[in-house]
Every structure is written in structure tokens, then in C-alpha cells.
Design a protein around this motif. Structure first.
Motif, PDB file in Angstrom:
ATOM      1  N   ASP A 178       0.925  -1.166   0.039  1.00 25.58           N
ATOM      2  CA  ASP A 178       0.082   0.004  -0.019  1.00 25.58           C
ATOM      3  C   ASP A 178       0.725   1.073   0.015  1.00 25.58           C
ATOM      4  O   ASP A 178       2.205   1.172   0.270  1.00 25.58           O
TER       5      ASP A 178
ATOM      6  N   ALA B 206      -1.535   5.160   3.530  1.00 22.75           N
ATOM      7  CA  ALA B 206      -2.798   4.153   3.713  1.00 22.75           C
ATOM      8  C   ALA B 206      -2.162   3.563   4.938  1.00 22.75           C
ATOM      9  O   ALA B 206      -3.172   2.521   5.349  1.00 22.75           O
TER      10      ALA B 206
ATOM     11  N   ASN C 171      -9.212   9.616   1.065  1.00 22.75           N
ATOM     12  CA  ASN C 171     -10.112   8.687   0.314  1.00 22.75           C
ATOM     13  C   ASN C 171      -9.683   7.101   0.662  1.00 22.75           C
ATOM     14  O   ASN C 171     -10.505   6.251   0.270  1.00 22.75           O
ATOM     15  N   ILE C 172      -8.818   6.758   1.288  1.00 25.00           N
ATOM     16  CA  ILE C 172      -8.446   5.349   1.740  1.00 25.00           C
ATOM     17  C   ILE C 172      -8.036   5.401   3.394  1.00 25.00           C
ATOM     18  O   ILE C 172      -7.729   4.346   3.715  1.00 25.00           O
TER      19      ILE C 172
ATOM     20  N   ALA D  84     -13.152   3.930   2.431  1.00 28.25           N
ATOM     21  CA  ALA D  84     -12.256   4.170   1.471  1.00 28.25           C
ATOM     22  C   ALA D  84     -13.237   4.241  -0.015  1.00 28.25           C
ATOM     23  O   ALA D  84     -13.773   3.193  -0.540  1.00 28.25           O
ATOM     24  N   LYS D  85     -13.199   5.297  -0.556  1.00 32.87           N
ATOM     25  CA  LYS D  85     -14.140   5.725  -1.732  1.00 32.87           C
ATOM     26  C   LYS D  85     -13.549   6.598  -2.493  1.00 32.87           C
ATOM     27  O   LYS D  85     -12.641   7.467  -1.992  1.00 32.87           O
TER      28      LYS D  85
ATOM     29  N   VAL E 285     -11.879  -0.300   8.216  1.00 34.60           N
ATOM     30  CA  VAL E 285     -11.653   0.320   6.906  1.00 34.60           C
ATOM     31  C   VAL E 285     -12.519  -0.402   5.941  1.00 34.60           C
ATOM     32  O   VAL E 285     -12.771  -1.655   5.956  1.00 34.60           O
TER      33      VAL E 285
ATOM     34  N   VAL F 236     -13.570  -0.786   2.257  1.00 28.80           N
ATOM     35  CA  VAL F 236     -13.067  -0.497   0.844  1.00 28.80           C
ATOM     36  C   VAL F 236     -14.478  -0.641  -0.156  1.00 28.80           C
ATOM     37  O   VAL F 236     -14.908  -1.638  -0.288  1.00 28.80           O
TER      38      VAL F 236
ATOM     39  N   ILE G 297     -11.537   1.682  -5.513  1.00 24.17           N
ATOM     40  CA  ILE G 297     -10.715   2.675  -4.902  1.00 24.17           C
ATOM     41  C   ILE G 297      -9.370   1.730  -4.525  1.00 24.17           C
ATOM     42  O   ILE G 297      -9.507   0.507  -4.385  1.00 24.17           O
TER      43      ILE G 297
ATOM     44  N   THR H 139      -5.465   1.177  -2.696  1.00 24.01           N
ATOM     45  CA  THR H 139      -4.739   1.634  -1.391  1.00 24.01           C
ATOM     46  C   THR H 139      -3.291   1.690  -1.947  1.00 24.01           C
ATOM     47  O   THR H 139      -2.498   2.102  -1.022  1.00 24.01           O
TER      48      THR H 139
END
Length: 555
Positions: free
Chosen positions: A194, A198, A273-274, A486-487, A522, A524, A528, A530
């Protein structure tokens, strides 16, 4: 002049003078050169009995290729508050090398609302990200080493949950096979990388309150599972102590300055976002003890950064934000209204009006946390009076106000109106912060609450494996944790091309990951990643050292 030329022309003061503005004694600053320093842990501990200042969050609409200028506005507001006689400090995140060399650029603001030294901040800075990367990968190395030397903890190598990290966009490392090459190199298995921002270690450093809390949280990291599905923790591998040693200096917040020589704390850098997208709790709580007003930001749009700021950071750190500034631009409104990037220079009031729906959704969402919001229109020279008026009239129908801000061109002079409005909101005492959902709500219902209340989705789509995993974590005692979505940052949906304020969509959950040390789950969603990849033409192609020995290409 370009951002980097403006930053290079700055008349910086010695960092000790910046510390003096906040009452930080010279001996409690660990200088990195003349213009940046870390604040000592001993000094931070000595502040515990002081009253907190006022906390202001800067967030934004969903980002567009037109640019919104959230960090620029954060810095401009901090300077504006100081200009109207308040003692104010800025708290922002550190920049990741991945997007800096990719397409996003740096994270130090822009124009005459910047934090300096800009080049250092966007590159190695004080080495915090390198320390986090090293600490994270030390645990990964010790886990594989533990398995190699007899596997006393009975780790099931099919159920290793801990990936390696690096601070770069490198899609080739998303999925790898490691330990190849025979008996001497261990047991071959599938693995992956990652990006450092993240990393759970990054999240832990940003949420820990002190070194003892840091070490406890590191020990709580789940690295793998045994055949009976019981978790193997970092402390079982005996890596938590050494990781804390690597992170001891990184744990101390960094003090720098704005172009107007006002104090700025730059510390931590989880992506929004992540990861949870906020600067460190230590930096924010320290600033609150030292300043009347603390202006901080949360990454990307309010659907991601602000939601996580409210539901994760404030919940866990006991913070009480008193005002929210939502950054928008006329250009972004036009893009949300269907105008192509190449046509943004032409006046189009109808497109502005059509695109305001996205802004309205964010205003409505912020209200759900009980904190009053004001809109900052980050001014561009191509904006017309009619377009600005259209945004202001729309925002007025949403029960708040839109203030035109010209900090990029004018510095603090361009944000005095916004600063006065923020002070007015704070002094009204109308804020009554509350998280979106209670701790005791089941994990899947927390996901549904965010999906329906913030994204306006009709449903959450998750297969039985995801639902069973959430239930298993609840049975293990993790059901009271918040969720970290996470989007994609570009849309309220998981489709980055859907702008505006869409409804009637579903939220597909691809997988869930337990960050037991950080203290969240988290989730996901969609496609998305990572570990991001570089674009077709990465910014790195334009970054170089010129004939004068200075860096060109950073922005």
C-alpha cells in the motif's frame, strides 16, 4: 509568479521567532535548519492544564480538475484571523511523495496563502514519512522472520493481513509474490504494497496522544490469523517497542510558518479517500493549547474528510469543532454543471446554478454534525460578478452565507471578511458537535448510515463474506469502532465520473479491513486503490533542478 516562485521569495523568520508567537521556549524546539522545527514532547505535556482555543475545520466540495484550493483557504483563513487580531495557528497534513510526483502536486497552499518552506514540505521535510515507512516495514520483516524461524505463534500464512508500504505511487507492487528463491528465503506467499499514507502505522501516529499510547496502539495491530482464526498481534511478534523507537522523533509535531510569518503545524498525512484524512491529534491538541483559533483541514470533499474528522478524529480525541468552512469555486460549480475544463474561462451562470447542487449537499451533510457552516468562494480571476452572485444567492437559500475570498492573490487581506464571519459563528455559541452514529451501533449499520445520510445512496451492497467478517469482529469486541470509508473522492457515489448530487445509487463494499491499533474498520468501496498508480504524464517528468541549483516543477 508561480507558487514556487512566490514561496522562494518569502521573507521567512527564524523558526524560534515563530515559536515565540505561541509562547514556545527556544529550548523546546528541535530545529531542522533555520525554518522548521519539532516541538518537544516535554513541552507538550506541560500544556495539559491550559484551556483550549476554538477549533475551525476547513473542508470542501468534491474535488474537480478545476481545483478548489482547500489548503490555500486554510492557510489564508489562518493569516486572516491573525490579521484581525486573533492568535491563530494552522494545522495541516504533510505531503506524500506519491501524488507530488503523480498528478495532485504538493500540499502547502498556493499563491500568497502558502506554508513555507514549500520545497521541503513537499519532499523529505523532517523525515516523518520515512520513519513511518521504516516502522511499518520493520513489522512486516519481523513477521516473515518469525515464520521463518519456527513460527512459534502458529501464523497461518494463508491469513496474513499485513501488507508492506512505500511512499510512492507504484501500481506494479499492488499484488506481488514474495519469499521466492528456495528454502533460504522463506515460504512463498502472495502479498502486496500500500502507499505509506494508507498505512495503519500512519493512522496510529495521527491518532495517538503520546508515546505510551502510540506503543499500545502499535501493539494492537493485527498482522495475521492462526488456523483457529484467532488474531496474531504486533506485540506477539515483539515489534512494538522497536517501532516506537523509530517513531519517537516523528511523533513530535512540526512547526513551520505561513508567508505572513504566522505559525503552522504540519504533521501526519493519512489520505482521506483510503484513510481518515486528518493531521495528527497531537498537533491539533497542542495548537489548541497555544492559540485562540486553530484552523485545520480534512482531505478531499466533506463526504470523506469532514465525515471522518467528525466521526473518527473528534470522537476519539474529544475535540469539539465550533465552525466549518466549506471551500468552493465558481470553476468547480461550472464543472459540476456540465462544463468541460477547457471552457471554464467563459461566463456561464446557468452552469454555475446547476452545479451548486453538489455544494448544497455538502452544506446539508455538515449540518448533521451540529456544527454551523459558512462557504468560502475561492476566487479565480476568470470569475465574473454574476457567477459569484449566483453562488452566494444559492447558498443563502441553504440557510448560510458564501464569502468571496481573494487570499491567493492578496493573502490575509483577501480573507478578513471570512475571518470575521468565522469569529461571529464561533462567538454565537451555536455549535453542538455530535457524531453521525453512536459507538454501539453494529458495524454494518454504521456503513449504511454513512451511505444513506452522507452519500444519499439507497442501499449498501456487500456479499455474505463481508457481512460475516463484520459480525466476527463484533464478536471479538471490535463492534464499537467507527468505520473509515475508502471511496473515490470525486463523487458521492463510487463512480468518479458522476458529479453533482446523485441519488438512487448503491454503495458496493468490496472488502473490509480491521485497523485494531488505529481503532477503526476500513471499508473499501468500489474500485478505490490503496496503492495508486502514476498518470500517463506524471508531474515527475517536469520536476528538476535548474541552472541556478533551484527546484523547478513543484506546485
Amino acid at each position: 509568479m508561480s507558487d514556487i516562485e512566490i514561496a522562494r521569495a518569502a521573507k521567512k523568520k527564524p523558526i524560534q521567532e515563530i515559536g515565540e508567537k505561541l509562547g514556545i521556549p527556544w529550548e523546546h524546539l528541535l530545529p531542522f535548519g533555520h525554518d522548521k522545527a519539532k516541538v518537544s514532547e516535554d513541552f507538550i505535556k506541560s500544556l495539559s492544564d491550559r484551556k483550549d482555543g476554538h477549533l475551525v475545520l476547513v473542508t470542501a466540495i468534491n474535488p474537480t480538475p478545476a481545483g478548489e484550493g482547500k489548503t490555500t483557504t486554510t492557510v489564508g483563513l489562518g493569516d486572516g484571523l491573525n490579521a484581525i487580531g486573533k492568535t491563530a495557528a494552522v494545522c495541516i497534513r504533510e505531503a506524500s511523495l506519491g501524488p507530488c510526483f503523480g498528478m495532485k502536486g504538493g500540499a502547502a497552499g498556493g499563491g500568497y496563502a502558502q506554508v513555507v518552506p514549500m520545497e521541503d514540505m513537499n519532499l523529505h521535510f523532517t523525515g516523518d514519512f520515512h520513519a513511518i515507512t521504516s516502522a511499518h516495514n520493520l513489522l512486516a520483516a519481523m513477521l516473515d522472520n518469525h515464520i521463518y524461524w519456527g513460527n512459534e505463534q502458529q501464523v497461518d500464512i494463508r491469513r496474513i493481513a499485513y501488507r508492506r508500504v512505500m511512499d510512492m505511487n507504484d501500481r506494479a507492487l499492488r499484488q506481488i509474490v514474495c519469499n521466492l528463491g528456495g528454502v533460504a528465503n522463506g515460504f512463498p506467499r502472495e502479498a502486496g504494497f500500500d502507499i505509506t499514507v494508507a498505512s495503519e502505522v500512519m493512522a496510529i501516529l495521527c491518532l495517538a496522544t503520546d508515546l505510551a499510547d502510540l506503543e499500545r496502539r502499535l501493539g494492537d495491530i493485527i498482522v495475521a490469523y492462526r488456523r483457529d482464526k484467532t488474531p496474531v498481534f504486533c506485540r506477539d511478534i515483539k515489534a512494538d517497542g522497536a517501532m516506537t523507537v523509530l517513531l519517537q522523533q516523528a511523533m513530535q509535531p512540526n512547526l513551520v510558518q505561513t508567508l505572513e510569518n504566522n505559525p503552522a503545524f504540519v504533521h501526519g498525512g493519512p489520505f482521506a479517500n483510503i484513510a481518515h484524512g486528518c493531521n495528527s491529534v497531537v498537533a491539533t491538541t497542542t495548537a489548541l493549547k497555544l492559540a485562540d483559533y486553530v484552523v485545520t483541514e480534512a482531505g478531499f470533499g466533506a463526504d470523506l474528510g469532514a465525515e471522518k474528522f467528525m466521526d473518527i478524529k473528534c470522537r476519539k480525541a474529544g475535540l469539539n469543532p465550533e465552525a466549518v468552512v466549506i471551500v468552493a469555486t465558481v470553476r468547480a460549480m461550472k464543472m459540476n454543471g456540465g462544463v468541460a475544463k477547457a471552457d471554464l474561462g467563459a461566463e456561464n451562470v446557468e452552469a454555475v446554478k446547476a452545479g451548486c447542487e453538489n455544494l448544497g449537499r455538502h452544506i446539508d451533510n455538515v449540518k448533521k454534525f451540529g456544527v454551523p457552516a459558512v462557504v468560502a468562494i475561492n476566487h479565480f480571476v476568470t470569475d465574473t460578478d454574476a457567477e459569484v452572485k449566483a453562488v452566494q444567492e444559492y447558498v443563502a437559500t441553504q440557510g448560510t452565507e458564501a464569502v468571496l475570498c481573494k487570499h491567493w492573490a492578496e493573502g490575509s487581506k483577501g480573507t478578513e471578511d471570512l475571518a470575521n464571519k468565522v469569529v461571529e459563528i464561533v462567538e454565537s455559541g451555536k455549535a453542538s458537535y455530535k457524531p453521525l452514529y453512536p459507538d454501539e451501533m453494529p458495524l454494518f449499520e454504521k456503513i449504511e448510515t454513512i451511505a444513506k445520510e452522507i452519500y444519499h445512496a439507497d442501499e449498501v451492497v456487500a456479499d455474505s463474506k463481508v457481512r460475516a467478517q463484520l459480525k466476527e469482529w463484533e464478536d471479538q469486541g471490535y463492534g464499537n469502532l467507527p468505520v473509515c470509508m475508502a471511496k473515490t473522492q470525486y463523487s458521492f457515489t463510487t463512480d468518479p465520473s458522476r458529479r453533482g448530487a446523485p441519488t438512487g445509487h448503491s454503495l458496493p463494499v468490496r472488502e473490509v479491513r480491521l485497523s485494531a491499533g488505529a481503532g477503526f474498520v476500513v471499508v473499501v468501496c468500489g474500485e478505490i486503490m490503496t496503492m495508486p498508480g502514476l498518470p500517463k504524464v506524471p508531474s515527475a517528468e517536469s520536476i528538476c533542478i535548474n541552472d541556478d541549483g533551484l527546484i523547478d516543477g513543484l506546485f
